[in-house]
Every structure is written in C-alpha cells, then in structure tokens.
Design a protein around this motif. Structure first.
Motif, PDB file in Angstrom:
ATOM      1  N   GLY A 267       0.797  -1.219   0.000  1.00  0.00           N
ATOM      2  CA  GLY A 267       0.000   0.000   0.000  1.00  0.00           C
ATOM      3  C   GLY A 267       0.826   1.264   0.000  1.00  0.00           C
ATOM      4  N   VAL A 268       2.134   1.139   0.237  1.00  0.00           N
ATOM      5  CA  VAL A 268       3.008   2.312   0.283  1.00  0.00           C
ATOM      6  C   VAL A 268       3.850   2.437  -0.981  1.00  0.00           C
ATOM      7  N   SER A 269       4.460   1.339  -1.406  1.00  0.00           N
ATOM      8  CA  SER A 269       5.440   1.404  -2.493  1.00  0.00           C
ATOM      9  C   SER A 269       4.814   1.787  -3.828  1.00  0.00           C
ATOM     10  N   ALA A 270       3.685   1.165  -4.174  1.00  0.00           N
ATOM     11  CA  ALA A 270       3.077   1.451  -5.469  1.00  0.00           C
ATOM     12  C   ALA A 270       2.654   2.924  -5.580  1.00  0.00           C
ATOM     13  N   PRO A 271       1.958   3.497  -4.588  1.00  0.00           N
ATOM     14  CA  PRO A 271       1.648   4.933  -4.679  1.00  0.00           C
ATOM     15  C   PRO A 271       2.889   5.806  -4.734  1.00  0.00           C
ATOM     16  N   LEU A 272       3.932   5.463  -3.983  1.00  0.00           N
ATOM     17  CA  LEU A 272       5.162   6.242  -4.031  1.00  0.00           C
ATOM     18  C   LEU A 272       5.814   6.154  -5.404  1.00  0.00           C
ATOM     19  N   ALA A 273       5.767   4.973  -5.991  1.00  0.00           N
ATOM     20  CA  ALA A 273       6.309   4.824  -7.342  1.00  0.00           C
ATOM     21  C   ALA A 273       5.519   5.685  -8.315  1.00  0.00           C
ATOM     22  N   GLY A 274       4.191   5.680  -8.159  1.00  0.00           N
ATOM     23  CA  GLY A 274       3.366   6.528  -9.020  1.00  0.00           C
ATOM     24  C   GLY A 274       3.687   7.997  -8.851  1.00  0.00           C
ATOM     25  N   LEU A 275       3.879   8.425  -7.609  1.00  0.00           N
ATOM     26  CA  LEU A 275       4.219   9.823  -7.346  1.00  0.00           C
ATOM     27  C   LEU A 275       5.578  10.178  -7.953  1.00  0.00           C
ATOM     28  N   THR A 276       6.538   9.264  -7.801  1.00  0.00           N
ATOM     29  CA  THR A 276       7.870   9.507  -8.375  1.00  0.00           C
ATOM     30  C   THR A 276       7.798   9.661  -9.883  1.00  0.00           C
ATOM     31  N   ILE A 277       7.054   8.778 -10.521  1.00  0.00           N
ATOM     32  CA  ILE A 277       6.920   8.846 -11.978  1.00  0.00           C
ATOM     33  C   ILE A 277       6.211  10.134 -12.384  1.00  0.00           C
ATOM     34  N   PHE A 278       5.187  10.518 -11.630  1.00  0.00           N
ATOM     35  CA  PHE A 278       4.458  11.750 -11.937  1.00  0.00           C
ATOM     36  C   PHE A 278       5.403  12.956 -11.878  1.00  0.00           C
ATOM     37  N   ILE A 279       6.236  13.009 -10.843  1.00  0.00           N
ATOM     38  CA  ILE A 279       7.181  14.122 -10.705  1.00  0.00           C
ATOM     39  C   ILE A 279       8.175  14.125 -11.859  1.00  0.00           C
ATOM     40  N   LEU A 280       8.673  12.943 -12.223  1.00  0.00           N
ATOM     41  CA  LEU A 280       9.629  12.861 -13.333  1.00  0.00           C
ATOM     42  C   LEU A 280       9.004  13.336 -14.643  1.00  0.00           C
ATOM     43  N   LEU A 281       7.791  12.882 -14.903  1.00  0.00           N
ATOM     44  CA  LEU A 281       7.122  13.298 -16.136  1.00  0.00           C
ATOM     45  C   LEU A 281       6.875  14.804 -16.143  1.00  0.00           C
ATOM     46  N   PHE A 282       6.567  15.352 -14.987  1.00  0.00           N
ATOM     47  CA  PHE A 282       6.362  16.797 -14.916  1.00  0.00           C
ATOM     48  C   PHE A 282       7.671  17.539 -15.215  1.00  0.00           C
ATOM     49  N   VAL A 283       8.783  17.002 -14.691  1.00  0.00           N
ATOM     50  CA  VAL A 283      10.087  17.609 -14.973  1.00  0.00           C
ATOM     51  C   VAL A 283      10.386  17.562 -16.471  1.00  0.00           C
TER      52      VAL A 283
END
Length: 850
Positions: A221-237
């Motif tokens: 429940g923690v890792s998958a959302p964090l991975a999604g957040l990380t990817i979202f930040i990278l795509l925004f960059v």
C-alpha cells in the motif's frame, strides 16, 4: 502494422468518450476484486503441493505429530545464576501459563521448563516422573535444583535452557501457522507485563513468515503509490504539462488495478513475488506513453491537425512499441517455465500487464491527445522550449556526450566491454545460492535480533528432520496363517480371525494375531491343531520382534553414531532422537550414574525402557521420535542457521556418512523440515530460471531477426541485454550477494527491458540512415533525438523503483537497488555498445538504399 495502428487511432480519436467509459468500467469492474486479497508468505508454497519433497514433509509432520512452533526466548545476562534464579523462573512459569491460555496453541506439546518431566530413579528398576517445575520456585535453592535436574537430561539441555545458563526457551506449537502473527502478538502483550532484568524475544520461521505477510501488505500500500508519485514528478520535470502527463498515469494505474484485480479474482494468493507486481508494472506501463509523448511534443506545431500528428506519431512508433512490449512480456512469461508456483504466477501476470498496458496506450493515448485543448497544447510547446539553450536540453546534452564517446572510440569501447564480459562470466561462477525467510527483515528488525540472540545461546531454532524408515516387506497375518499347512478344521477360525484383526497397523495386527492364537490354544484343540498353532505363534512372535526395527540395539547404535558425527561436525547445534530417550531411561533404571547412560544390549531391554517412558506425564512425546509400529524413526536436528547453504552442507554430511557407513539392512533415509524445503525450492528455482532465461533468450533472438529481417541486426539487438545480464549477475557473484528469490527473477526484467532500448535505437538508426545515407549524420541525428527518449525512459523506469529503497523489508530493497541499476546500465550499454559496434562494422550494418 501501420494499417492496424491507423485504424485503432482513427476509432479512438472519433470515439474518445467510449474509450474513457470502457476503460473506466473495466478498471472499476476488475478492481472490485482487490478487497478479496489473501496474503501468502509460506515458503512451502514455493513448491507445488504434489512435489515429492513437500508431500513427504507434510506426511512426516502428520506421522510424528510435529507442529510449526513459535520460539519464545528469555535471556538474563545480569544475574550471576543466569535464568536459574527465583525471579526469572517465576516469570517463565507465569508466561507459560499465559501462553497455554491462547487459542490456537497446542498445549499438550508445548515445551517449557514448567511443562516437561524430570526423570529420576525412585529405586533400582523403578522410575519417578515429576514435573520439572510444577510451580514457581519458592527459593533460590529450588531454582538451583532445577538447573541440576535439567543438565542431567540431554533432551532438554541446550534446547530448553542454554549451556551457559543465561537463556531459556519456550517452544509454542500452533495449530495453524497462518495464525502465528496473532499468537505472537498476544505473547508479546503478555511479555510486556514483566519488568525484571530479563530480555524477551520471539522468533521462529512461522512467526517470521506471518510477520512478513503483515508488513508486506503494508508495503504494497506504500510502495506502489510512491512509485506513481515519483513517476508523476519525473514526467512533470520532462514535459512541464500536468494535463499531458495525466494520460500515462491513467495508463499505469489502469494496468496495475486490472492486473492485480484479475490475479485476486482468479483466486490466486498474493505471495512475496506477486506483491511486487504493482511496483514492477507502474514504471513499465508508462514506457510506451513516454515514447508517444516525447515524439508528439517534438512533432506537434501550433495550428497543425491533431488527428494527423497523432496518427503519424503512433504509426511510426507502433511496430517498435509492439515488439518491445512482446519481448518484455516474453521475458516474464518465461518465468512460467520454472517449477515454482509463485514465480509462475508473477511472470504470467506481469507479462499480461505489459501487453495490457500496450493495448491501453495505443487506444487511450490517441483518444486523450486529440481531446487536448489549444491552451494545453500551447503550454506544452512553451514548456518544451523553456530553458532550452543553444545546445539543447540537459538530457539532450548528456545524450550527445555519450554519442561522442560511442562514435569517437568504438574499438576501445568494444575491447572494454569484452573485458567486462569476461570478468562478469568469472563473477557468475562465484554466485552462491542462498535464502532464509528470517533474513527478509532488516538486521535491526526484532525478528532478526531475536534470531541472532537465541541462536547464539541455544543449539538452534531452525529444525530439520532426518527420517529413517524400514522398507522391507513384512510377514502379514494372512501369510503366517498359511492355508496349505493348516488343518481343515481351522479354516473357518482362520477366516474369522483375519476379519477380526484387520483393523489397525501391521504391528497391531500381529499382536492381535498372537492374542487370537493364545485364546484358541486355551480352548478345545486337537494335537495337530496345537502343533500348527504353536508353530504359527513362534513365527508371529519372531515377525513381531523383527518388525520393530527401532527397538533393535544395533539400529539405535547406528543412529547414535550418526548423531555423534553430526554434533562433531560443527554444522548441527544438536540432534535429538530415540537413542537419547532410551539412554536416559536406561540410566535411571540402573544406577542413575553416567556409566549407565548407554543403550541396552537386547531388544527386550530397549522395549522395557520405552514402556517405562510411557508412564511419564507426556507419553506421546515418544511418538515424535518413532512411529507406534517402530518401523520409522525421526532424528530432530537443531540448526543455528536457516540459510539453505548450511542445510545443504548438513545434507552432504549425512550423505557422506551413510556412504562410508551404510544404513542397516532395509533402512532408507529421507529429509523433511522447512530448512530442507528451502534447499529443494532454491535448487528448483535455479534450474528453472536457467531454462526460462535460455528459452526466452532464444525466442527474443528469433523475434529480433524477424523484426529487422536481418541476422546482423538481430545479433546487434541482443548485445546490450547479453552484456547487461552477464554484468549484473557477475557483479552479484563478485560482491558476494546471495542469489535469492528476488535476484533470480530480475533476469526476466533485464532481458525484456534491455532489448527494448536496443529495438528503438536500431529501428530509428536504420530508418534515419535510409534518409541520410551517411553514418556520421545518422549517429548525430540519433543522439539528437531518439537517444534522449531512451535516456528519459531509462530514468522513468529506474527512478520509478527507487521508493523500494526505503522499504523495511530486504527483498523489496534488493529489487529496488538492482532494478534501478539494471535500467541505468542497460540504457548506457545500449547507447555506448550499439553505436560502437555499428561503427566498427559499418559496411555490414549500413547499406545504401536501393
């Protein structure tokens, strides 16, 4: 291929709302199964239920009434007498009573200082069985007496209390290992009430496995959302446009939800491997979307027809994306060739998820892009050109620098890669296969701490069982009552007797036959009948005596010799077996002194000791070491390590001993216990992984030849993944990292994603050369655009796994470190090795267009 792509783009562009609705309904419908999730962390399930080793293990547990057990330990380093003091023993007594009140604990087999017998001599030839600690000691003298009593009983010494007297253990057998976390939590609550000088610990494989399941569920429940957040930040960059990057996030979330929903909906449990499906799919699912977004952002100019641009972009990328998706899924589908069920399930569903992500990308992305507003598109153009210097973006500058090295020093690079490859091959030969569920926790986790402390003090908290069985055919009552020699007058009696004694095991049938013959002899029988019955009685008594293999002193002496050999090896902390029971009782039946701690000379003497032992408060303890028919016996080995390397060494030790000292006639030796099962599934996994990797490698190679319609390009496509796989696993061997379950499955991801980068690079390079007819210009253009996209994708995938680095569980950290490394290395190898190889053999690779 382009016709298919154009048709899909046309449909999704014309009916975007239908695409949105269909994807939403599918995601919600399948995702509704997720609340039915069940967690499984039992290493036994790494083997199929029908696997011979698992079948024998479960049969042994049933046959000898062995149960999974939680180990509770207490250490007192401060008191001069260790745990042999009134306060510590009182706490042990009280905690034992609290544990006995917990639902799910098998009280009859619970082992504690207060629940075992002290065996002493009442008088010559007579035994006294008394509870070792029927109540909390009332004085320090009583506490010291307990020490004296325990040290005289080898079955208890160094098992219940350590040799140094500083630690004691309580073995808590449980009805269901899946309840071990609940029971352990109740024991912890009871332990918290004691505030003396003792330190309390809980360990054991059942509680470690169940605890891992609880923490694994949290980690999911923690890792998958964090991975999604990380990817979202990278795509925004990368794109600086939130409306644009919502699309790949939708693809990723839909892929994860549908894949996990299907897995759970089909009734599969979530094992340690399948718990990582979400974190695997999250970065992989956005790869194709990033390719489309990168190409779209570069191609689109204000005022252009969105539908035309999207169709061109998808048409150009459709074939390489299709093949990269197929090759990636093939890498995971190859895991289905392994004989490990959880790994098969993991491979099947990740492979499905990759293909599902490709389909969703091809259908959803065009529908989404063609619906973007003019303002969003204008913002995209502004963001893509904002901060771009005359030398291009930062990623573009890095890519061009890599290109300059690749094209400027091709031969040097190839020689360097050759040296790395050779060293990696040597490193692979150094890999050590090893796993231990307790080591799935970090070193400072309470389970790991307890494991270290208790295995330091005791003979070992890990169990393995060596089972000796007499496989010789036995005389049956029907054979003994031979019809050809029997008087005709006894034929009816024979038929009725065989029917009456048919119940029970073989030994019971022989005993009942003896009773039946004895009863008949006391009746009215003729001389011929008497002679026949007495002859059969003699044969039956002989068969009964010889059939009780493990009452034979020579057989018990062989077991005792094997135990001594194991103890002297340093690999086994301690072994307990039937000879230990017999020796203790024999000593107390005679003088009670050490010189009588030996085996009786006759089978009847052994039988007498065992009969006496069954007068204890725990008579059923005997059946933990021998079956009631005395045809099978168990040696309980205590190991201080749960590593399968150590268990393998013990198996080899026993095999060598039996080779040098053959087993008594008719006996066979087989292994059971969780420590041994770990060895079996690890061996199966390694063999299966090698088969799956070779099979997937061949399939991908054939696919590359078909895709490029060229053997040369097929070989080039395989170079980066070959070097990456070899380097990663060579590095594992060189640094001494154990080859465990998470490491094993990484080969599938390496194979699939390493070739993805190569496909995109080679496909674009060949197409570019057809336009330029210049190798130099082709390479310059490759590192001006496509190389940046590859770099961007590698960063998305690699950094997408970084949340795993902060996980509290070691397998997740291992996956995070190695996956991030694999992605970075495979991208770098692709951008360095392929241009260098292509430049070195340019006359073969680059051919002018006709």
């Amino acid at each position: 291929m382009n016709r298919i792509a154009n048709k899909l783009v046309e449909i999704s562009s014309r009916k975007p709302r239908w695409v949105y609705a269909a994807l939403l309904l599918l995601t919600l419908g399948v995702g509704s199964q997720i609340p039915r999730i069940t967690i499984d962390t039992d290493p036994e399930n790494m083997l199929a239920e029908s696997h011979p080793a698992r079948t024998f293990h479960n049969a042994t547990k049933t046959q000898f009434a062995m149960h999974d057990a939680i180990v509770v330990g207490v250490v007192n380093d401060e008191h001069s007498q260790g745990i042999y003091n009134r306060s510590s023993l009182t706490d042990i007594y009280n905690l034992t009573r609290s544990i006995q009140a917990i639902d799910g604990v098998i009280n009859a087999d619970l082992m504690s200082v207060s629940t075992v017998d002290n065996i002493t001599q009442a008088a010559p030839g007579t035994l006294r069985f008394e509870w070792m600690m029927p109540q909390a000691p009332q004085s320090e003298t009583a506490a010291q007496q307990i020490q004296t009593d325990i040290e005289r009983l080898p079955l208890l010494y160094d098992t219940l209390v350590s040799q140094n007297g500083k630690a004691a253990a309580i073995y808590v057998p449980i009805e269901d290992k899946n309840e071990s976390y609940r029971i352990a939590e109740q024991i912890r609550a009871a332990m918290d009430k004691y505030d003396g000088t003792e330190q309390w610990y809980i360990t054991g494989l059942p509680v470690a496995e169940d605890q891992f399941g609880v923490e694994m569920f949290v980690q999911m429940g923690v890792s998958a959302p964090l991975a999604g957040l990380t990817i979202f930040i990278l795509l925004f960059v990368f794109f600086r446009n939130i409306p644009l990057i919502i699309a790949p996030m939708v693809v990723a979330m839909a892929t994860v939800i549908v894949t996990m929903g299907l897995l759970i909906g089909f009734g599969f449990t979530v094992h340690i491997m399948s718990s990582m499906i979400a974190i695997f799919l999250m970065p992989i699912a956005v790869v194709d979307s990033v390719h489309i977004l990168s190409e779209f952002a570069d191609r689109y100019k204000p005022g252009e027809d969105l539908n035309v641009v999207v169709k061109d972009v998808v048409g150009q990328l459709f074939t390489p994306m299709l093949y990269t998706s197929i090759t990636s899924s093939v890498g995971f589908f190859s895991l289905m060739l392994t004989p490990i069920p959880p790994v098969q399930i993991f491979g099947a569903f990740v492979g499905f998820g990759i293909l599902f992500a490709f389909i969703v990308t091809i259908v959803f992305m065009p529908a989404y892009l063609t619906r973007m507003s003019d303002q969003a598109l204008a913002n995209l153009q502004q963001a893509m050109h904002q901060g771009v210097s005359a030398r291009g973006t930062r990623i573009g500058r890095v890519a061009r620098s890599i290109g300059n090295i690749a094209t400027g020093y091709p031969r040097t690079l190839l020689v360097g890669f050759g040296v790395i490859f050779a060293l990696s091959i040597w490193g692979i030969t150094q890999i050590q296969i090893n796993d231990n569920p307790v080591r799935w926790f970090k070193s400072d986790h309470e389970i790991r701490v307890a494991d270290r402390v208790l295995n330091h003090h005791f003979a070992g908290t890990y169990n393995a069982y060596l089972v000796l069985t007499d496989k010789r055919e036995q005389q049956t009552p029907a054979n003994l009552l031979a019809v050809d020699a029997m008087p005709e007058s006894l034929r009816d009696w024979r038929q009725q007797t065989l029917a009456d004694i048919s119940a029970g095991n073989h030994a019971e049938q022989l005993q009942n036959l003896i009773f039946a013959i004895d009863d008949k002899l006391f009746g009215d029988v003729t001389a011929s009948e008497t002679a026949y019955l007495e002859a059969v009685m003699a044969m039956t008594e002989t068969a009964d005596s010889q059939g009780k293999t493990f009452q034979n002193p020579q057989v018990l002496a062989y077991i005792a010799g094997l135990q001594s050999h194991l103890g002297a090896s340093g690999l086994v902390g301690k072994s307990n077996a039937l000879p230990d029971v017999v020796k203790v009782v024999n000593r107390e039946l005679h003088s009670g002194k050490a010189n009588d701690y030996e085996l009786p000379d006759t089978a009847s003497g052994v039988a007498q000791t065992l009969l006496q032992y069954q007068s204890s408060h725990r008579p059923n303890d005997l059946w933990h070491f021998v079956t009631p028919d005395y045809r099978s016996s168990l040696i309980w080995l205590q190991l201080t390590s749960g590593d399968n390397q150590d268990m393998s060494a013990v198996v080899s030790l026993v095999r060598d001993y039996i080779s040098a000292n053959p087993l008594p006639e008719g006996l066979t030796a087989d292994w059971a216990g969780k420590a041994y099962l770990n060895v079996v599934w690890q061996d199966n996994m390694v063999a299966g992984m090698i088969d799956s990797l070779i099979g997937a490698f061949i399939i991908v190679f054939v696919m590359m030849i078909i895709l490029f319609r060229s053997l040369v390009y097929g070989v080039l496509a395989m170079l980066p993944l070959t070097l990456t796989i070899t380097f990663i696993y060579g590095l594992i061997g060189l640094v001494g990292k154990d080859y465990d379950m998470p490491i094993a499955v990484l080969s599938a991801l390496t194979l699939g994603l390493s070739v993805d980068f190569a496909i995109h690079f080679l496909e674009r390079a060949r197409a570019t050369y057809q336009q330029t007819n210049s190798v130099k210009q082709t390479m310059a253009m490759m590192f001006a655009g496509p190389a940046s996209a590859i770099t961007r994708n590698a960063l998305v995938i690699a950094l997408g796994f970084t949340p795993l680095l902060f996980a509290p569980l070691v397998p997740y950290i291992t996956v995070g470190v190695f996956l991030a490394s694999i992605m970075a290395i495979s991208a770098l190898v692709t951008l360095l090795m392929l241009p260098a190889a292509m430049s070195a053999i340019r006359s073969i690779v680059f051919k002018p267009a006709n």
